[in-house]
Design an enzyme around this catalytic site. Structure first.
Site, PDB file in Angstrom:
ATOM      1  N   GLU A   1       0.791  -1.206  -0.156  1.00  0.00           N
ATOM      2  CA  GLU A   1       0.126   0.049   0.069  1.00  0.00           C
ATOM      3  C   GLU A   1       0.929   1.217  -0.029  1.00  0.00           C
ATOM      4  OE1 GLU A   1      -3.271   0.119  -0.393  1.00  0.00           O
ATOM      5  OE2 GLU A   1      -3.413  -1.768  -0.459  1.00  0.00           O
TER       6      GLU A   1
ATOM      7  N   SER B   1     -29.738 -30.370  50.065  1.00  0.00           N
ATOM      8  CA  SER B   1     -28.835 -30.379  51.206  1.00  0.00           C
ATOM      9  C   SER B   1     -27.417 -29.698  51.156  1.00  0.00           C
ATOM     10  CB  SER B   1     -28.425 -32.153  51.444  1.00  0.00           C
ATOM     11  OG  SER B   1     -29.540 -32.490  52.060  1.00  0.00           O
TER      12      SER B   1
END
Ligand SMILES: [Zn+2]
Ligand SMILES: [Zn+2]
Length: 754
Positions: free
Chosen positions: A65, A326
């Site tokens: 680029e 429990s």
């Protein structure tokens, strides 16, 4: 000077529009994107982090680029002049001359391509270069470039096309991606792969020519097939991610402790497990895993299948409030250790008992008489748990739960009674698992670390390290009724401390376990709260717990817990679990906490003065001068005598007391156990409800006499239950034994027309 002022003015007047709208992503501990959300513009734009921009990616992009990216100040003037010249010659606007920085400017503020706009873009490029480093500008570029459809930025592209992070892309993959922004509409990943490969290889050959990367690497890349297509956005651990998102709605990247591999494995296990149970009408399950070393949440499975709407898969089983069965019991025994009331081998009585009108019964409706604390806990007996709770104090117990943020319990505090220990309250799997995490963590409770930035390490003790050790020793025993059959004698049974629970009506099956590495909480049931006859913590939840343990921590090398310095061992009488007396014959070893645990000496036998033929007992008051002997008799509390008599269990009874004795008549009177003194009864006038009269009497009593308002009602054995019709108003209830000793209580009866 003037130019500087102008530039400062422009900078302030036209600030950089760098507020980029990202789609939020949630990452696991290995930085895998586990969940992502569209941004406000309905785009997938996931933020690429600096460390994800590898030298490979950086080099390829810069080469392609903007080769002079690292040398210009935002504008490549030479290229601008060249482009201008070309434009004049050709008479049309060709692209080019745009640096990466100028592209960033354009991507930040998309504009028509005019000369004026080009100049604005150049100005913006200079602004960007002044404010950001080259790496940051490249990062912005990689976060903004379009990759086709609604995908923007290299992170979203690599996640959605390759299911990986940008730093894991191969040279071939990242080059393929880098050409898409040039023609996003004609290079569609998954559709135009052949064309993409062609373009990719063109660039790879340019890389080769420029010797950008080693020759072999580029040649391999040229030969690499392109296996990319548009994947669904990742959606793992949906309930977890929803929660995390609610906590940090604005952060673009949320790094969490969730372990991607463990999460997927456990989710699969839970899913398969429920598929098997589905025929039995058991349709959901949840599992939470805490890493004990870091206090972090590593796995969070909220339901068996989030996308199953029929069985409410969207419900979060980890935060849902359910009855704990429990599972709270270990805490009360641990509190008992810390208060010195009990030790693992101390005997307690599991016999019918009435706590101010509350009469708990056991799961199997049986009573076990004298049992050790250890036995009571691993057999999950109810009466003993209620008894220890009443000694610890319900208020203390609830305060401990409140300190651990059991929110529903805080809310319902005033309504809760002793039944809380049997599941008469509301808790979440998360709260329970955090409580067991404290047991695993030497009694220290902490909040959990969810995000990598969370660093909770401290915490506070809810039980002592000594108590936690004794509890863990009991809960890691494998000889117990709630070890699932298929795991009995299994060489693969993981070494863990665990406890199961089954809620009333068999609506919830729980199993929560821990070793040094992990605490795992498992819930199985239906979100509709439908009970299932065959469901229980032992048979339904524990197999899943063990399977998860073996999957994430198979044959863990981690050693077991060391004995804390303040836990010592002592010899105790096995009849009572207390330090032995001279008459104690059966001795065993027990853990205790010096200066805390009770140091009471065993008194399982008592010395009684009796006549030489053992037919009459004497007290100090009526002891004849001679002709008596000293004999040892069991020292039993009234409730045990009642229990023995009811169950026809033989025991050594003390002979009847000297009938001529006057002293004993004032002592040992029968205790009325039902009804309770000063209780108000509301009775339906039309109903035939009767009030039950029961008492506890010492074992030298063979008959008791009941009176209502001083009128004789019935005489019977002390263990017999008598029923009387209530009378309106204050009732005096009296019980007299065959030695003439008497007790009175009073109740108030109100007749009501319903
Ligand atoms: Zn003893
Ligand atoms: Zn006497």
């Amino acid at each position: 000077m003037f130019l500087i002022a102008v530039s400062i003015f422009i900078n302030i007047r036209y600030p950089l529009p760098t507020n980029i709208d990202y789609s939020q992503i949630i990452l696991s501990s290995d930085s895998t994107v586990i969940h992502s959300y569209l941004n406000r513009g309905d785009k997938w734009r996931m933020k690429t982090e600096l460390h994800e921009i590898t030298p490979l990616l950086r080099k390829a992009i810069v080469f392609k680029e903007d080769r002079f990216f690292y040398y210009h100040g935002g504008i490549n003037y030479l290229a601008v002049v060249r482009a201008l010249f070309n434009n004049i010659i050709s008479g049309k606007r060709t692209s080019g001359a745009s640096t990466i920085t100028m592209q960033v400017a354009r991507l930040l503020e998309p504009k028509e391509r005019t000369y004026i706009n080009k100049i604005i873009e150049m100005y913006r490029a200079i602004q960007l270069e002044n404010k950001y480093s080259k790496d940051e500008i490249l990062q912005m570029y990689l976060n903004l470039v379009p990759y086709g459809g609604n995908i923007e930025g290299v992170k979203a592209a690599s996640v959605l096309y390759f299911e990986k992070a940008p730093n894991h892309l191969s040279l071939a993959e990242l080059t393929a991606l880098s050409i898409i922004p040039n023609r996003p509409n004609s290079l569609v990943v998954g559709k135009d792969n052949a064309e993409i490969v062609k373009q990719r290889n063109k660039w790879l050959k340019r890389f080769l020519k420029a010797k950008l990367f080693p020759k072999q690497q580029i040649e391999d890349a040229i030969n690499e097939p392109l296996n990319a297509y548009r994947h669904e956005s990742p959606k793992y651990a949906p309930q977890y991610c929803y929660r995390i998102k609610q906590q940090s709605p604005k952060l673009p990247i949320i790094h969490t402790h969730l372990d991607y591999k463990k999460q997927r494995k456990v989710q699969k296990i839970v899913e398969n497990y429920i598929k098997i149970l589905y025929n039995q009408n058991i349709k959901n399950a949840a599992a939470l895993i805490i890493d004990n070393r870091t206090n972090s949440v590593v796995t969070y499975v909220g339901s068996a299948d989030f996308y199953n709407t029929e069985d409410a898969g969207q419900v979060d089983g980890i935060t849902a409030i359910r009855s704990p069965g429990s599972t709270l019991k270990p805490l009360v025994y641990a509190n008992g250790f810390d208060k010195g009331i009990i030790t693992p081998k101390i005997k307690i009585t599991d016999v019918p008992v009435n706590f101010s009108g509350y009469e708990p019964s056991n799961y199997d409706d049986k009573f076990h008489g004298y049992i050790t604390v250890e036995y009571a806990l691993i057999n999950s007996l109810n009466i003993t748990a209620v008894k220890v709770l009443s000694q610890v104090g319900i208020k203390n117990f609830i305060n401990t739960l409140k300190r651990m943020n059991f929110e529903q319990i805080s809310e319902d505090e005033d309504k809760l009674g002793l039944s809380v220990i049997l599941g008469g309250c509301g808790v979440s799997l998360e709260q329970l698992t955090k409580m067991y995490h404290a047991f695993a963590n030497k009694g220290k409770f902490t909040e959990l670390n969810w995000l990598t930035k969370d660093t909770i390490m401290g915490g506070f003790n809810i039980i002592s390290p000594e108590s936690a050790y004794m509890l863990t020793e009991i809960l890691s025993k494998v000889k117990r009724p709630d070890l699932p059959t298929e795991w009995q004698n299994s060489a693969d049974l993981p070494k863990v401390a665990w406890k199961t629970g089954t809620s009333y009506g068999r609506k919830d099956a729980w199993s929560i376990g821990y070793n040094k590495n992990y605490t795992i909480g498992v819930w199985v049931g239906n979100f509709s709260s439908e009970g299932v006859q065959d469901m229980s913590g032992a048979t339904t939840a524990s197999p899943l717990l063990f399977e998860i343990f073996n999957t994430i921590d198979y044959r863990s090398e981690a050693e077991w817990y060391d004995v804390p310095e303040d836990v010592k061992f002592r010899l105790v009488c096995s009849e009572t679990g207390l330090p032995p007396n001279s008459f104690c014959k059966n001795i065993t070893t027990d853990a205790y906490i010096p200066l805390i645990s009770t140091s009471e000496i065993c008194n399982h036998l008592q010395t009684v003065y009796v006549s030489p033929d053992s037919s009459i007992a004497y007290c100090q008051g009526c002891l004849p001068k001679n002709s008596y002997i000293k004999a040892l008799y069991p020292n039993l509390p009234a409730e045990m005598i009642t229990y023995y008599k009811l169950n026809q269990i033989k025991f050594d009874t003390i002979p009847a007391h000297n009938p001529k004795c006057e002293v004993v008549f004032s002592l040992n009177k029968p205790a009325i156990t039902s009804p309770v003194n000063n209780v108000r009864y509301y009775v339906d006038r039309t109903d035939s409800t009767e009030i039950m009269l029961t008492c506890n009497a010492t074992n030298d009593v063979s008959k008791v006499f009941w009176y209502i308002n001083d009128k004789f009602v019935e005489s019977c054995k002390p263990t017999h239950k008598v029923f009387v019709k209530p009378k309106s108003g204050r009732m005096k209830i009296s019980c007299t034994d065959d030695k003439g000793r008497n007790s009175n209580i009073y109740i108030n009866v109100e007749m009501i027309d319903f």
